[in-house]
Design a protein around this motif. Sequence first.
Motif, PDB file in Angstrom:
ATOM      1  N   GLY A 113       0.799  -1.231   0.000  1.00 42.09           N
ATOM      2  CA  GLY A 113       0.000   0.000   0.000  1.00 42.09           C
ATOM      3  C   GLY A 113       0.823   1.268   0.000  1.00 42.09           C
ATOM      4  O   GLY A 113       0.357   2.319   0.460  1.00 42.09           O
ATOM      5  N   LEU A 114       2.046   1.201  -0.538  1.00 37.36           N
ATOM      6  CA  LEU A 114       2.942   2.356  -0.570  1.00 37.36           C
ATOM      7  C   LEU A 114       3.074   2.903  -1.980  1.00 37.36           C
ATOM      8  O   LEU A 114       3.251   2.143  -2.936  1.00 37.36           O
ATOM      9  CB  LEU A 114       4.344   1.961  -0.079  1.00 37.36           C
ATOM     10  CG  LEU A 114       4.510   1.608   1.393  1.00 37.36           C
ATOM     11  CD1 LEU A 114       5.858   0.925   1.608  1.00 37.36           C
ATOM     12  CD2 LEU A 114       4.413   2.858   2.255  1.00 37.36           C
ATOM     13  N   ASP A 115       3.021   4.229  -2.110  1.00 35.39           N
ATOM     14  CA  ASP A 115       3.464   4.859  -3.346  1.00 35.39           C
ATOM     15  C   ASP A 115       4.984   4.885  -3.352  1.00 35.39           C
ATOM     16  O   ASP A 115       5.619   4.996  -2.291  1.00 35.39           O
ATOM     17  CB  ASP A 115       2.989   6.321  -3.416  1.00 35.39           C
ATOM     18  CG  ASP A 115       1.497   6.458  -3.586  1.00 35.39           C
ATOM     19  OD1 ASP A 115       0.852   5.503  -4.045  1.00 35.39           O
ATOM     20  OD2 ASP A 115       0.981   7.541  -3.242  1.00 35.39           O
ATOM     21  N   ILE A 116       5.581   4.806  -4.513  1.00 36.03           N
ATOM     22  CA  ILE A 116       6.983   5.190  -4.639  1.00 36.03           C
ATOM     23  C   ILE A 116       6.944   6.688  -4.888  1.00 36.03           C
ATOM     24  O   ILE A 116       6.632   7.143  -5.989  1.00 36.03           O
ATOM     25  CB  ILE A 116       7.689   4.443  -5.776  1.00 36.03           C
ATOM     26  CG1 ILE A 116       7.633   2.935  -5.523  1.00 36.03           C
ATOM     27  CG2 ILE A 116       9.139   4.905  -5.902  1.00 36.03           C
ATOM     28  CD1 ILE A 116       8.214   2.093  -6.652  1.00 36.03           C
ATOM     29  N   SER A 117       7.195   7.465  -3.842  1.00 35.48           N
ATOM     30  CA  SER A 117       7.001   8.913  -3.965  1.00 35.48           C
ATOM     31  C   SER A 117       8.022   9.552  -4.900  1.00 35.48           C
ATOM     32  O   SER A 117       7.787  10.633  -5.430  1.00 35.48           O
ATOM     33  CB  SER A 117       7.071   9.583  -2.589  1.00 35.48           C
ATOM     34  OG  SER A 117       8.347   9.439  -1.999  1.00 35.48           O
ATOM     35  N   ALA A 148      10.101   5.575 -14.597  1.00 36.04           N
ATOM     36  CA  ALA A 148       8.879   5.332 -15.354  1.00 36.04           C
ATOM     37  C   ALA A 148       8.422   3.883 -15.184  1.00 36.04           C
ATOM     38  O   ALA A 148       7.225   3.608 -15.022  1.00 36.04           O
ATOM     39  CB  ALA A 148       9.100   5.660 -16.828  1.00 36.04           C
ATOM     40  N   PHE A 149       9.356   2.959 -15.200  1.00 35.86           N
ATOM     41  CA  PHE A 149       9.039   1.537 -15.035  1.00 35.86           C
ATOM     42  C   PHE A 149       8.396   1.299 -13.676  1.00 35.86           C
ATOM     43  O   PHE A 149       7.383   0.582 -13.561  1.00 35.86           O
ATOM     44  CB  PHE A 149      10.317   0.699 -15.167  1.00 35.86           C
ATOM     45  CG  PHE A 149      10.095  -0.791 -15.204  1.00 35.86           C
ATOM     46  CD1 PHE A 149      10.329  -1.505 -16.373  1.00 35.86           C
ATOM     47  CD2 PHE A 149       9.669  -1.501 -14.091  1.00 35.86           C
ATOM     48  CE1 PHE A 149      10.147  -2.885 -16.420  1.00 35.86           C
ATOM     49  CE2 PHE A 149       9.467  -2.869 -14.114  1.00 35.86           C
ATOM     50  CZ  PHE A 149       9.702  -3.573 -15.293  1.00 35.86           C
ATOM     51  N   MET A 150       8.958   1.882 -12.626  1.00 31.37           N
ATOM     52  CA  MET A 150       8.456   1.662 -11.263  1.00 31.37           C
ATOM     53  C   MET A 150       7.199   2.461 -10.941  1.00 31.37           C
ATOM     54  O   MET A 150       6.516   2.187  -9.961  1.00 31.37           O
ATOM     55  CB  MET A 150       9.530   2.023 -10.239  1.00 31.37           C
ATOM     56  CG  MET A 150      10.736   1.129 -10.233  1.00 31.37           C
ATOM     57  SD  MET A 150      11.864   1.527  -8.864  1.00 31.37           S
ATOM     58  CE  MET A 150      12.452   3.159  -9.356  1.00 31.37           C
ATOM     59  N   GLY A 151       6.937   3.494 -11.741  1.00 36.62           N
ATOM     60  CA  GLY A 151       5.821   4.375 -11.424  1.00 36.62           C
ATOM     61  C   GLY A 151       6.197   5.479 -10.464  1.00 36.62           C
ATOM     62  O   GLY A 151       5.320   6.059  -9.815  1.00 36.62           O
ATOM     63  N   ALA A 152       7.495   5.771 -10.361  1.00 33.90           N
ATOM     64  CA  ALA A 152       7.955   6.874  -9.513  1.00 33.90           C
ATOM     65  C   ALA A 152       7.747   8.178 -10.272  1.00 33.90           C
ATOM     66  O   ALA A 152       8.289   8.350 -11.368  1.00 33.90           O
ATOM     67  CB  ALA A 152       9.435   6.711  -9.163  1.00 33.90           C
TER      68      ALA A 152
END
Length: 308
Positions: A113-117, A148-152
């Motif tokens: 449940g964590l964003d990669i901020s 971009a791959f990780m969604g950061a």
Amino acid sequence: MAQLEWSRREFLTTAAMGGLALNLGLPLEAANPVVRTGQPYMKLSLAAYSFNRELPRNWPSVRESNASMTLIDFIDFCASQNLDGTELTSYYFPAEVTDAYLAEIKEKTFRLGLDISGTAIGNDFCLKPGPERDAQIAMTKQWIDYAAFMGAPVIRIFAGKVPSGGDESSALERCVDGINECVHYAAEKGVVLALENHGGITATPEQLLKIVKQVQPSPFFGVNFDSGNFRTEDPYGDLAKIAPYAVNAQIKVAISPNGSGKEPTDLGRVVGILKDHGYRGYVVLEYEERNPREEIPKYLDELRTLIS
């Protein structure tokens, strides 16, 4: 829908005109403060650099002898603190980053449940033309791909410092050129670059904003607001000068007015500066002092209260 479509047209027109200006050698409009909608709103994250003494730096296959945790362990720590996000500093990734490793990171953070901020790199765009500068540009673009791959959504970048025998004016020009090239690439990937006030040619707000105002305007560029990096006479006043441009905010628990030694940061005052300028986004604690496992939870509790 009409408003959204108009915004897209405005962006595409601005980008096209910026490219035309570059091609024709015309002056570009200065970067503007961030336009925000709604009231100030902040979420809480923690920078992996907070465990710099425990995390291995770019370990290829085995940990360094003094490393007691991995990046995966750090993600677990962030989840144990019920954070909204986790900032995964590039230094602690394996020396060879694979798609499989990035996918593992992405799955792990999502499941917890964590964003990669965001992430961060230690680039230097002030270097003179040559292989070393080319490598810095290539590394930045590579990390844009990783982000971009990780969604950061954002990468903290540095400007750099004046090379030996060089002058600040030329270094600044090279820095702006490097940022422009990388922001153009970042925009294609949907990643924002945030220039940090990090010494060198960004040691004062005037130096930082001189760079910012020469970078080609882009919604994919802004400032990383670091509360502990101005060693000036009035660090809080200087933070207020860069807050309008902040796309990411980093909080340290110590501050050094005039570079004359550390004193505790007035966290309420720092958060107040961000609120005064309508900041919306992540507040990332970057803890640089001793005993992080014991002290970090205390500061996170304080920041939760302040940003609410």
